[in-house]
Scaffold this active site. Structure first.
Site: not given
Ligand code: SAM
Ligand code: SF4
Ligand code: DTB
Length: 330
Positions: A70, A74, A77, A114, A145, A205, A277
């Site tokens: 990606c 973030c 992530c 989802c 979802c 959501c 959730r």
């Molecule tokens: N890329 C898309 C986005 O950012 O909306 C979808 C996937 S992203 C992994 C969805 C959510 O997962 C993030 O907004 C975050 O809240 C949660 N998330 C991601 N990594 C995480 C982690 N290591 N621990 C807990 N929640 C996580």
């Molecule tokens: Fe990309 Fe992870 Fe951020 Fe979603 S949470 S936008 S998958 S870096």
């Protein structure tokens, strides 16, 4: 049981008109956090019983349909291309593999499926195969979802047309803290996508994540931001950081589990009609804390041994926990 609670328990769920909805200040949410734990949980439980069957928990199963690589940064992530987390990048899964997973999830007792993709947002060529997935999963009798990142004009309508029930797009953390965790897009970008989703008639959501080093005030600001959406999200995932080695937050300080329960209770009190959730991080919380989260008003979980790239409790362990707590899945 008091008369008030008994009455509230049997009260039918009603939808509050937007004009009658309370706006929450950050200070008011902080005041909820400051209540003695038992008082906070009791208050949350009363709100919960007034709007939901207190023993019913909705179960969604997650599948990562496109993993890793990606462009976004973030800080929590595993899937950001910017961090070396050892995750193997995969291209979009073929339809049949997605459907096999959805079938298995349904057989195990999930009501919603989802599908998550590690994109900043879908390109037009990406969206077409996802629309097929949505159509076919919906045809299996599951709620659908997807979480695909930021949407461009018209994409939400295409998803709705394919039969999408929910779009997950979190605001993740407090407005004032957002820029310390994510710099490649803004909170306003996320809000713009949420508006497109809502306007297309798709259920929203939207939730957040704690354990990022945020202050209690920032946690309160996250809850207030969610609760003051008009209307609040239909479903509110509260994630507890799963620490992923190689990310900037791989070694973040874990939050006091009782403070995590307080987050759930505050979400329940401020968003009485939303499904709250208990999301990522359940494995690490243990069964006792999860039971407190259900008491505090959580009425939805991710179900199945995998979240997107990290582990979740086994379905059988969850079934056993539900049996011990007398919870039924819906
Ligand atoms: N890329 C898309 C986005 O950012 O909306 C979808 C996937 S992203 C992994 C969805 C959510 O997962 C993030 O907004 C975050 O809240 C949660 N998330 C991601 N990594 C995480 C982690 N290591 N621990 C807990 N929640 C996580
Ligand atoms: Fe990309 Fe992870 Fe951020 Fe979603 S949470 S936008 S998958 S870096
Ligand atoms: C949400 O709020 N949590 C889910 C879902 N929406 C997409 C994702 C949790 C991801 C946890 C880390 C991982 O498995 O990669």
């Amino acid at each position: 049981m008091t008369a008030t609670v008994a009455q509230a328990e049997s009260a039918p769920a009603t939808t509050t008109p937007s004009s009658a909805r309370k706006r929450w200040t950050v200070a008011e949410v902080e005041a909820l956090f400051a209540l003695p734990f038992n008082d906070l949980i009791f208050r949350a439980q009363k709100v919960h019983r007034a709007h939901f069957d207190p023993n019913a928990v909705q179960r969604s199963t997650l599948l990562s349909i496109k993993t890793g690589g990606c462009s976004e940064d973030c800080g929590y992530c595993s899937q950001s291309a910017r961090y070396d987390t050892g995750l193997e990048k995969e291209s979009l899964l073929p339809l049949n593999e997605v459907l096999d997973n959805a079938r298995a999830a349904k057989a195990k007792g999930a009501s919603r499926f989802c599908m998550g993709a590690a994109w900043r947002g879908p390109k037009e060529k990406d969206l077409a195969p996802v629309l097929d997935m949505v159509r076919e999963v919906k045809a299996m009798g599951l709620e659908t979802c997807v979480t695909l990142g930021m949407l461009k004009e018209g994409q939400a309508e295409q998803l709705k047309e394919a039969g999408l029930d929910y779009y997950n797009h979190n605001i993740d953390t407090a407005p004032e803290f957002y820029g310390q965790i994510i710099t490649t897009h803004t909170l306003q970008d996320r809000l713009d996508t949420l508006a497109k989703v809502r306007d297309a008639g798709i259920n929203v959501c939207c939730g957040g994540i704690v354990g990022l080093g945020e202050t209690k005030k920032s946690r309160a600001a996250l809850i207030a931001e969610l609760a003051n959406m008009n209307p609040p999200p239909d479903s509110v995932p509260i994630n507890n950081l799963v620490q992923v080695e190689g990310t900037p937050l791989g070694k973040a300080e874990t939050i006091d589990p009782f403070d995590f329960v307080r987050m759930i209770a505050a979400a329940r009190i401020t968003m009485p009609e939303s499904h709250v959730r208990l999301s990522a991080g359940r494995q690490e919380l243990g069964e006792g804390i999860q039971a407190l989260c259900f008491m505090a008003g959580a009425n939805s979980i991710f179900y199945g041994e995998r979240l997107l790239t990290t582990d979740n409790p086994d379905a059988d362990a969850d079934d056993a926990l539900f049996a011990r707590l007398g919870l039924k899945s819906v």
